[in-house]
Each structure stands twice: as structure tokens, then as C-alpha cells.
Design an enzyme around this catalytic site. Structure first.
Site, mmCIF file in Angstrom:
data_model
loop_
_atom_site.group_PDB
_atom_site.id
_atom_site.type_symbol
_atom_site.label_atom_id
_atom_site.label_comp_id
_atom_site.label_asym_id
_atom_site.label_seq_id
_atom_site.Cartn_x
_atom_site.Cartn_y
_atom_site.Cartn_z
ATOM 1 N N SER A 196 9.639 15.169 -8.491
ATOM 2 C CA SER A 196 9.627 14.045 -7.793
ATOM 3 C C SER A 196 10.946 13.242 -7.781
ATOM 4 O O SER A 196 11.450 13.108 -8.974
ATOM 5 C CB SER A 196 8.660 13.218 -7.855
ATOM 6 N N TYR A 217 2.240 8.543 -13.672
ATOM 7 C CA TYR A 217 2.480 9.841 -12.826
ATOM 8 C C TYR A 217 3.900 10.253 -13.040
ATOM 9 O O TYR A 217 4.290 11.569 -13.088
ATOM 10 C CB TYR A 217 2.285 9.351 -11.368
ATOM 11 N N LYS A 256 6.128 13.986 -14.574
ATOM 12 C CA LYS A 256 7.136 14.841 -13.730
ATOM 13 C C LYS A 256 8.239 15.006 -14.723
ATOM 14 O O LYS A 256 8.804 16.016 -14.958
ATOM 15 C CB LYS A 256 7.408 14.084 -12.511
HETATM 16 N N1 UFG Z 1 5.095 0.165 2.243
HETATM 17 C C1 UFG Z 1 4.155 -0.925 2.914
HETATM 18 N N2 UFG Z 1 3.043 -0.895 3.084
HETATM 19 C C2 UFG Z 1 2.039 0.102 2.859
HETATM 20 C C3 UFG Z 1 2.860 1.013 1.953
HETATM 21 C C4 UFG Z 1 4.051 1.174 1.578
HETATM 22 O O1 UFG Z 1 5.220 -1.883 3.234
HETATM 23 O O2 UFG Z 1 0.851 -0.324 3.030
HETATM 24 C C5 UFG Z 1 6.276 0.358 1.742
HETATM 25 C C6 UFG Z 1 6.554 0.398 0.557
HETATM 26 O O3 UFG Z 1 6.768 -1.168 -0.205
HETATM 27 C C7 UFG Z 1 7.767 1.004 0.191
HETATM 28 C C8 UFG Z 1 7.861 2.042 1.506
HETATM 29 O O4 UFG Z 1 6.834 1.551 2.316
HETATM 30 O O5 UFG Z 1 8.849 0.182 0.481
HETATM 31 C C9 UFG Z 1 7.522 3.669 1.079
HETATM 32 O O6 UFG Z 1 6.042 3.523 0.151
HETATM 33 P P1 UFG Z 1 5.560 4.595 -0.011
HETATM 34 O O7 UFG Z 1 4.223 4.311 -0.953
HETATM 35 O O8 UFG Z 1 4.971 5.283 0.979
HETATM 36 O O9 UFG Z 1 6.323 5.654 -0.942
HETATM 37 P P2 UFG Z 1 7.131 5.351 -2.390
HETATM 38 O O10 UFG Z 1 8.610 5.502 -2.104
HETATM 39 O O11 UFG Z 1 6.633 3.740 -3.057
HETATM 40 O O12 UFG Z 1 6.298 6.475 -3.235
HETATM 41 C C10 UFG Z 1 6.944 7.715 -3.047
HETATM 42 C C11 UFG Z 1 5.967 8.726 -3.537
HETATM 43 C C12 UFG Z 1 5.495 8.328 -5.223
HETATM 44 C C13 UFG Z 1 6.878 8.510 -5.745
HETATM 45 C C14 UFG Z 1 7.740 7.596 -5.499
HETATM 46 C C15 UFG Z 1 9.147 7.300 -6.098
HETATM 47 O O13 UFG Z 1 4.807 8.628 -2.748
HETATM 48 O O14 UFG Z 1 5.008 9.744 -5.225
HETATM 49 O O15 UFG Z 1 7.966 7.747 -3.891
HETATM 50 O O16 UFG Z 1 9.793 8.583 -6.214
HETATM 51 F F1 UFG Z 1 6.462 8.420 -7.236
#
Ligand code: UFG
Length: 342
Positions: A127, A152, A156
């Protein structure tokens, strides 16, 4: 490389199932191993329907070394693609031991079984989280030291280290570490897709559930970041592109530049929460309910991949657009509003 017999650990999950289909389309032979802790058996029926033939599957807890050995002994794979693992960031903070034990033990069982049965090709689902909070953007595979901000992510980092040490001690073993950015999308048939259990924590499945009425409104976690529209930028990659990345990586293992090689699998550009949400509303044809709330703790403002290495060495690049991603998720979610049948 000709036809390869491949064990896909976690092959009933979101990324695993799309990978299985792409492997079959590329002419490889596949066996799925999954414990169905976060996947539905109905996935296998859908895969069989799409592939035009049944997809063999063993239900197995890969943290059990004996049972894992028996699966490898029986199916004699020539390569293992390891997409099995727990993956919810928040849950990993609440239950770190479960995360460390499950993700590490499953890897140990697979590696030990592979050693015993002479299997020397391994592809691991890593990841972008391994770049931690301080890596320069865009992220490059050469960045060190690896770090992660939650248990998590640390599983990795640890598994990448285990694989590096194990490969150094195991002549002939070839390992590809695939560092996924933000996988989204679904197969264009609408028959397989992401089916999170409980309330989705990721952006795309949450928006998709708002669109079908399973959730009231999207909470946008902050619009005061130092980014063009104030919301966070991420590198979204279509899951079918990602699946094709696994095919490219497994086929390339024998000629890989080093025994262990990391590859960023992303689109190579940042897309904001607002852009993704607007694209989803456009495909649904109406403005979906949403509100801006405070920042979510731990979120980085912006990052994306440098994808030069995957392009140069694997001949892989993400081809599908943001419009493809949202259209395919919408097709999947509208045809399967409650996900897979139980
Ligand atoms: N977001 C919202 N509302 C929500 C969910 C997410 O505004 O309900 C925003 C988050 O703040 C972020 C973006 O959407 O700015 C993406 O969020 P995600 O949760 O979809 O993805 P992340 O980038 O936080 O997480 C991903 C993977 C993880 C990994 C992480 C870091 O899901 O497994 O990238 O690489 F660990």
C-alpha cells in the site's frame, strides 16, 4: 511467459476477485484461497459466470500453517498472489494484535508452504501507506525509510521487510511488492465490485451507498486544506487497471531487475474529494446530499504516485479515467444496492 498456475490468496475479496478475472482473461489458471471473513461466496458464482467456467476455490484460514501447506501441496501453484489481509485503518488501531497476527501469520504460512513445495514467485498487496507522513510527493519506490501511521500500515511495512529478508536468504525467490494507491471502480459488467461490511470508511463506497439511499449524506472531511479546492487529493486507480497490474507483475517476475522489487500502482495524479464527488453526482444525474465537517485525524492533504517504474519495467499504466471509475461503481452499486446476496 506461458500459462501459469496461480494461487490467489484473498481471491474472493474486492481486489482479489478482479485480479482473478484478469488472470483468467490472460490465459492463466487460478485457484482462490479465502476464509470469507470479508468476502461473500457469491463472488465465486459471479466470477464463474464472467469467466465462462467455474473458478476453483478453497475455503481456508491462511493463518493456519498446516492447512495452508495442504492447499499448496494439493494445488501445486507456480506463483502466489497474496491479497489476503485485514485492511481497515481504524479497526487496526482498536485491535492491533489481531491485525499484526492475522496479516503476518498468513504471510508466514504462505512463504513456508511455498518453500516446502518449491514455489518461487510471490506478488504481495502492499500500500502507498508505507511511504508514511513525510515522503516527498509524488511518491517514488526508492523512498526510505518506510513508515506508516497506524497498525494496518505497519503490517504492510513489516511484511515488505520480511519478504526482503526472506528473499535474501532464498535463492531463486522473486517477489513483487505492489503498492496500491486508492483502488476504486468495479468490473464494467456490474457483476463484481466492492462490498464493504458495515459502514464504509472509504470515500467511493460511501458515496455509492449515499446514491442508493443506504446512507443519508456524505461527510466531507475538511475543505480547508492547502489544495486547489480545499479538499484532500488522492491517487484513485480503477480496480481493473490494478488487476491488470497484478497480471503484468506476475508475468514479469522471472526477468525482474532485482529479486524483490516494489512498484507503485496508481494513476499518477491527484484527484480531490470534491472532484470525485462531483463526478459521481454527474453520473447519477443529481446532486447527492453532503456536508462539510471537520478534518479526519491522520489524513494527509495530498499525495499521488510516480508511476514511471511500473510503466518502464512492467509496461503497465492505469488507462481508465475518473469517469470510468464512477460509472462502473454506479453500475455495480445500482444493480446490487445491498452488495452480494448473503
Ligand atoms: N473522505 C471523506 N469522507 C468520507 C470518507 C473519506 O471526505 O466519508 C475523504 C478522506 O478524508 C480523504 C479521501 O476522502 O481525503 C480518501 O479517503 P479514503 O478513506 O477513501 O482513503 P485514504 O486515502 O484515507 O486511505 C487509503 C486506503 C488505506 C491506506 C491509505 C493510505 O484506504 O488502506 O489510503 O495509503 F492505508
Amino acid at each position: 511467459m506461458g500459462r501459469v498456475r496461480i494461487l490467489v490468496a484473498g481471491g474472493a475479496g474486492y481486489i482479489g476477485s478482479h485480479t482473478v478475472l484478469s488472470l483468467l482473461e490472460a490465459g492463466h489458471q487460478v485457484v482462490v484461497a479465502d476464509d470469507f471473513s470479508n468476502a461473500r461466496p457469491a463472488v465465486l458464482d459471479r466470477l464463474g459466470e464472467l469467466a465462462g467456467r467455474p473458478v476453483p476455490c478453497v475455503e481456508v484460514d491462511l493463518t493456519d500453517p498446516g492447512r495452508t501447506d495442504a492447499v499448496v501441496a494439493e494445488h501445486r501453484p507456480e506463483a502466489v498472489i497474496h491479497c489476503a489481509g485485514l485492511k481497515a485503518v481504524g479497526e487496526s488501531t482498536d485491535a492491533p494484535l489481531r491485525y499484526y497476527r492475522t496479516n503476518l501469520d498468513a504471510t508466514f504460512s504462505l512463504l513456508e508452504a511455498m518453500r516446502r513445495h518449491g514455489v518461487d514467485r510471490f506478488v504481495f498487496s502492499s500500500s502507498a501507506t508505507v511511504y508514511g507522513d513525510h515522503a516527498p510527493v509524488p511518491y517514488l519506490e526508492t523512498h526510505t525509510p518506510l513508515a506508516a501511521a497506524n497498525p494496518y500500515g505497519r503490517t504492510k511495512v513489516m511484511i515488505e521487510q520480511v519478504l526482503t529478508d526472506h528473499a535474501a536468504a532464498t535463492p531463486g525467490l522473486r517477489v513483487a511488492l505492489l503498492r496500491y494507491f486508492n483502488p476504486v471502480g468495479a468490473h464494467p459488467s456490474g457483476r463484481i465490485g466492492e462490498d464493504p461490511q458495515g459502514v464504509p470508511t472509504n470515500l467511493m463506497p460511501f458515496v455509492a451507498q449515499v446514491a442508493v439511499g443506504r446512507r443519508e449524506r456524505l461527510a466531507v472531511f475538511g475543505d480547508d486544506y492547502d489544495t486547489p479546492d480545499g479538499t484532500c487529493l488522492r491517487d484513485y486507480v480503477h480496480v481493473v487497471d490494478l488487476a491488470e497490474g497484478h497480471v503484468a507483475a506476475v508475468e514479469h517476475l522471472d526477468v525482474q531487475a532485482t529479486p524483490v522489487r516494489a512498484f507503485n500502482l496508481g494513476g499518477g495524479r491527484g484527484t480531490s474529494v470534491r472532484e470525485l464527488f462531483d463526478a459521481f453526482c454527474a453520473v447519477v444525474g443529481r446532486e447527492l446530499p453532503h456536508e462539510v465537517v471537520g478534518r479526519r485525524s491522520g489524513d494527509l492533504p495530498a499525495y499521488w504516485a510516480d508511476t514511471t517504474r511500473a510503466a518502464d519495467e512492467l509496461g503497465w499504466r492505469a488507462r481508465r479515467s475518473l469517469e470510468d471509475m464512477v460509472a462502473d461503481v454506479w453500475r455495480w452499486q445500482s444493480q446490487n444496492p445491498d452488495g452480494y446476496p448473503a
